[in-house]
Motif scaffolding. Sequence first.
Motif, PDB file in Angstrom:
ATOM      1  N   GLU A  70      27.590 -20.289  -6.758  1.00  9.81           N
ATOM      2  CA  GLU A  70      26.434 -21.060  -7.214  1.00  9.81           C
ATOM      3  C   GLU A  70      25.998 -22.075  -6.155  1.00  9.81           C
ATOM      4  OE1 GLU A  70      26.784 -22.659 -11.187  1.00  9.81           O
ATOM      5  OE2 GLU A  70      24.822 -23.628 -11.040  1.00  9.81           O
ATOM      6  N   VAL A  71      26.969 -22.656  -5.501  1.00 11.67           N
ATOM      7  CA  VAL A  71      26.653 -23.608  -4.433  1.00 11.67           C
ATOM      8  C   VAL A  71      25.854 -22.922  -3.323  1.00 11.67           C
ATOM      9  CG1 VAL A  71      27.750 -24.782  -2.474  1.00 11.67           C
ATOM     10  CG2 VAL A  71      28.426 -25.338  -4.815  1.00 11.67           C
TER      11      VAL A  71
ATOM     12  N   ARG B  28      30.542 -34.932   4.886  1.00 19.13           N
ATOM     13  CA  ARG B  28      30.081 -33.681   5.515  1.00 19.13           C
ATOM     14  C   ARG B  28      29.306 -32.827   4.514  1.00 19.13           C
ATOM     15  NH1 ARG B  28      35.597 -31.630   7.793  1.00 19.13           N
ATOM     16  NH2 ARG B  28      34.462 -29.649   7.830  1.00 19.13           N
ATOM     17  N   VAL B  29      29.770 -32.807   3.283  1.00 19.54           N
ATOM     18  CA  VAL B  29      29.063 -32.048   2.245  1.00 19.54           C
ATOM     19  C   VAL B  29      27.629 -32.563   2.104  1.00 19.54           C
ATOM     20  CG1 VAL B  29      28.958 -31.551  -0.228  1.00 19.54           C
ATOM     21  CG2 VAL B  29      31.148 -31.449   0.972  1.00 19.54           C
ATOM     22  N   ALA B  30      27.474 -33.875   2.225  1.00 19.70           N
ATOM     23  CA  ALA B  30      26.142 -34.485   2.100  1.00 19.70           C
ATOM     24  C   ALA B  30      25.183 -33.956   3.159  1.00 19.70           C
ATOM     25  CB  ALA B  30      26.248 -36.007   2.196  1.00 19.70           C
ATOM     26  N   ARG B  31      25.747 -33.456   4.253  1.00 20.45           N
ATOM     27  CA  ARG B  31      24.896 -32.890   5.301  1.00 20.45           C
ATOM     28  C   ARG B  31      24.759 -31.377   5.164  1.00 20.45           C
ATOM     29  NH1 ARG B  31      28.119 -36.587   8.587  1.00 20.45           N
ATOM     30  NH2 ARG B  31      29.314 -34.811   9.338  1.00 20.45           N
ATOM     31  N   GLY B  32      25.174 -30.867   4.020  1.00 18.60           N
ATOM     32  CA  GLY B  32      24.988 -29.446   3.761  1.00 18.60           C
ATOM     33  C   GLY B  32      26.104 -28.549   4.287  1.00 18.60           C
ATOM     34  N   VAL B  71      29.171 -28.148  -9.074  1.00 20.54           N
ATOM     35  CA  VAL B  71      27.891 -27.796  -8.459  1.00 20.54           C
ATOM     36  C   VAL B  71      27.004 -29.046  -8.347  1.00 20.54           C
ATOM     37  CG1 VAL B  71      25.763 -26.443  -8.728  1.00 20.54           C
ATOM     38  CG2 VAL B  71      27.988 -25.377  -9.167  1.00 20.54           C
ATOM     39  N   GLU B  72      27.108 -29.916  -9.357  1.00 22.92           N
ATOM     40  CA  GLU B  72      26.351 -31.171  -9.272  1.00 22.92           C
ATOM     41  C   GLU B  72      26.828 -32.021  -8.095  1.00 22.92           C
ATOM     42  OE1 GLU B  72      25.995 -33.373 -12.954  1.00 22.92           O
ATOM     43  OE2 GLU B  72      25.319 -35.164 -11.887  1.00 22.92           O
ATOM     44  N   VAL B  73      28.115 -31.964  -7.833  1.00 16.77           N
ATOM     45  CA  VAL B  73      28.661 -32.686  -6.675  1.00 16.77           C
ATOM     46  C   VAL B  73      27.983 -32.191  -5.393  1.00 16.77           C
ATOM     47  CG1 VAL B  73      30.703 -32.930  -5.209  1.00 16.77           C
ATOM     48  CG2 VAL B  73      30.875 -33.315  -7.676  1.00 16.77           C
ATOM     49  N   TRP B  74      27.900 -30.894  -5.279  1.00 11.56           N
ATOM     50  CA  TRP B  74      27.230 -30.309  -4.110  1.00 11.56           C
ATOM     51  C   TRP B  74      25.766 -30.749  -4.054  1.00 11.56           C
ATOM     52  CZ3 TRP B  74      27.065 -27.848   0.397  1.00 11.56           C
ATOM     53  CH2 TRP B  74      25.883 -27.161   0.746  1.00 11.56           C
ATOM     54  N   ARG B  75      25.098 -30.618  -5.195  1.00 13.83           N
ATOM     55  CA  ARG B  75      23.664 -30.856  -5.236  1.00 13.83           C
ATOM     56  C   ARG B  75      23.319 -32.316  -4.923  1.00 13.83           C
ATOM     57  NH1 ARG B  75      19.503 -31.803  -8.478  1.00 13.83           N
ATOM     58  NH2 ARG B  75      20.851 -32.684 -10.078  1.00 13.83           N
ATOM     59  N   SER B  86      34.945 -44.751  -4.136  1.00 15.81           N
ATOM     60  CA  SER B  86      35.507 -43.643  -3.372  1.00 15.81           C
ATOM     61  C   SER B  86      34.865 -42.321  -3.770  1.00 15.81           C
ATOM     62  CB  SER B  86      37.010 -43.565  -3.611  1.00 15.81           C
ATOM     63  OG  SER B  86      37.254 -43.099  -4.925  1.00 15.81           O
ATOM     64  N   ALA B  87      34.988 -41.352  -2.881  1.00 16.88           N
ATOM     65  CA  ALA B  87      34.416 -40.033  -3.145  1.00 16.88           C
ATOM     66  C   ALA B  87      35.064 -39.383  -4.356  1.00 16.88           C
ATOM     67  CB  ALA B  87      34.565 -39.143  -1.912  1.00 16.88           C
ATOM     68  N   SER B  88      36.384 -39.484  -4.459  1.00 19.50           N
ATOM     69  CA  SER B  88      37.012 -38.793  -5.579  1.00 19.50           C
ATOM     70  C   SER B  88      36.639 -39.465  -6.908  1.00 19.50           C
ATOM     71  CB  SER B  88      38.522 -38.671  -5.411  1.00 19.50           C
ATOM     72  OG  SER B  88      39.082 -39.887  -5.026  1.00 19.50           O
ATOM     73  N   ALA B  89      36.496 -40.773  -6.908  1.00 19.87           N
ATOM     74  CA  ALA B  89      36.054 -41.432  -8.139  1.00 19.87           C
ATOM     75  C   ALA B  89      34.641 -40.981  -8.503  1.00 19.87           C
ATOM     76  CB  ALA B  89      36.091 -42.952  -7.988  1.00 19.87           C
ATOM     77  N   TRP B  90      33.814 -40.829  -7.497  1.00 17.14           N
ATOM     78  CA  TRP B  90      32.438 -40.378  -7.735  1.00 17.14           C
ATOM     79  C   TRP B  90      32.433 -38.981  -8.368  1.00 17.14           C
ATOM     80  CZ3 TRP B  90      29.205 -36.610  -5.215  1.00 17.14           C
ATOM     81  CH2 TRP B  90      27.835 -36.743  -5.500  1.00 17.14           C
TER      82      TRP B  90
END
Lengths: 250, 207
Positions: A70-71, B28-32, B71-75, B86-90
């Motif tokens: 999905e990602v 890094r995920v934030a940059r795709g 998936v929301e984390v990715w998006r 922190s990222a994990s808390a987020w």
Amino acid sequence: MSQSIDIHTLAGAYALDAVTEIERAGFARHLSECDACTLEVAELTETAARLATVTRATPPARLRQAVLAEVGRTRQASAGPSHRAASRRAGTGGMTWPRRVLGAVAAAVVLLAGVGAVLVQQRRLDVAEQQAQALQEAQAEMGRVLAAGDAELHSTSVGGGTMTVAVSPRLGAGVVLVDSLPAPPDGMVYQVWRIADGEPTSIGVFAEGQRSGTVPMDTLGDADTIGVTREPPGGSSTPTMPIVAAVELA
Amino acid sequence: MGGGSDPQWGDASVPPVVEPSADELLRRVARGDEDAFRALYDLVAPRVYGLARRVVRDPAQAEEVAQEALVEVWRTAPRYDSSKGSASAWVLTIAHRRAVDRVRAAQAGADRERRVAAASVDTPYDDVVEGVTASLEQQQVRRCLQGLTDLQREAITLAYYDGYSYREVAEKLETALPTIKSRLRDGLIRLRDCLGVAVGFATGAGR
């Protein structure tokens, strides 16, 4: 002001997601204006997340495949809203508003968040985004009126609820905020009127069951009173007496 | 993951012994970066899934919730603001909110009671995947929970692990609303101090 105390003690419940969606939205809004609360909530949220350490469980392998698939076809959001919100806050010069106005704005914002929740009934994700958008639009109007510098606030309480009207004579515009009116009798809805010298003009009709809402007024005209009546669904062309709530603008 | 020779991040840039931090991965995920996302998945999925499982109870629904959350984390990764936590808390906040939303959406009283009754039987705790650090963390959380008053602990447990609103918590514990609100808050504050949680606000990045 009792509301700020009340909203502050909500920090724990908020960090634990133990609040309703309406409270959540209202509190989130409150946070954007309260640095001390922001720090506390950040720490409490961080703390709450640590509680998830003890419920770790190995997910099935298919979850990984499903998520990655999905990602692979999901576009990322832009970094947008928080930055926009920040610049909007900076731009309106909020610090110079009198405290009374800020208090009313905070209250209004809380109830606007509620309105969004009432009106929008789709998937959660959409709800959040649409709520944010509805909020932004209503706030924009609110902000415009309040930023005019000559904003006046008039308020009245109605059986546990309130009606607040913000007007800017200079702009000749205003916003009506209605919060938690008593439930109307079955088959009736609330309708909001702008009244000038006894001459009513409808400015908004609520949906069935709707008890809170916001009505922008692009034109104030010679309005001296804002009133609310109970009407059949869809509204009436003239108000049905009695008036449930009225705010005088004079 | 189990069977495969899979650990994606194990081979190249990241040394195998040191866990890559969620914060670094999320940046890094934030940059795709999808590779970073795979690594982040492996790091946080057991907590995300376990939490969903605990709150939602039903394994199939827990899986759905975990998938939505991840998936929301990715998006929304580009919107993550490291100055706020922190990222994990987020990530876990997103997961918890999703789980709670799911529970409340499906909620009918009786259904809820059954769900909770079934809980003790099938909540899986898996210590195998975790390693030493994770089990130390678990011990610390358990110890700190024990350090709360009974009312604080019960209220926080019902709210966080069972997904009840504070109003429901007040009803279940037959305690006044303001008291429950306060107990949730001071319980969390005590946990915060016990766990030594701090959020670095000092770095004024973007604020």
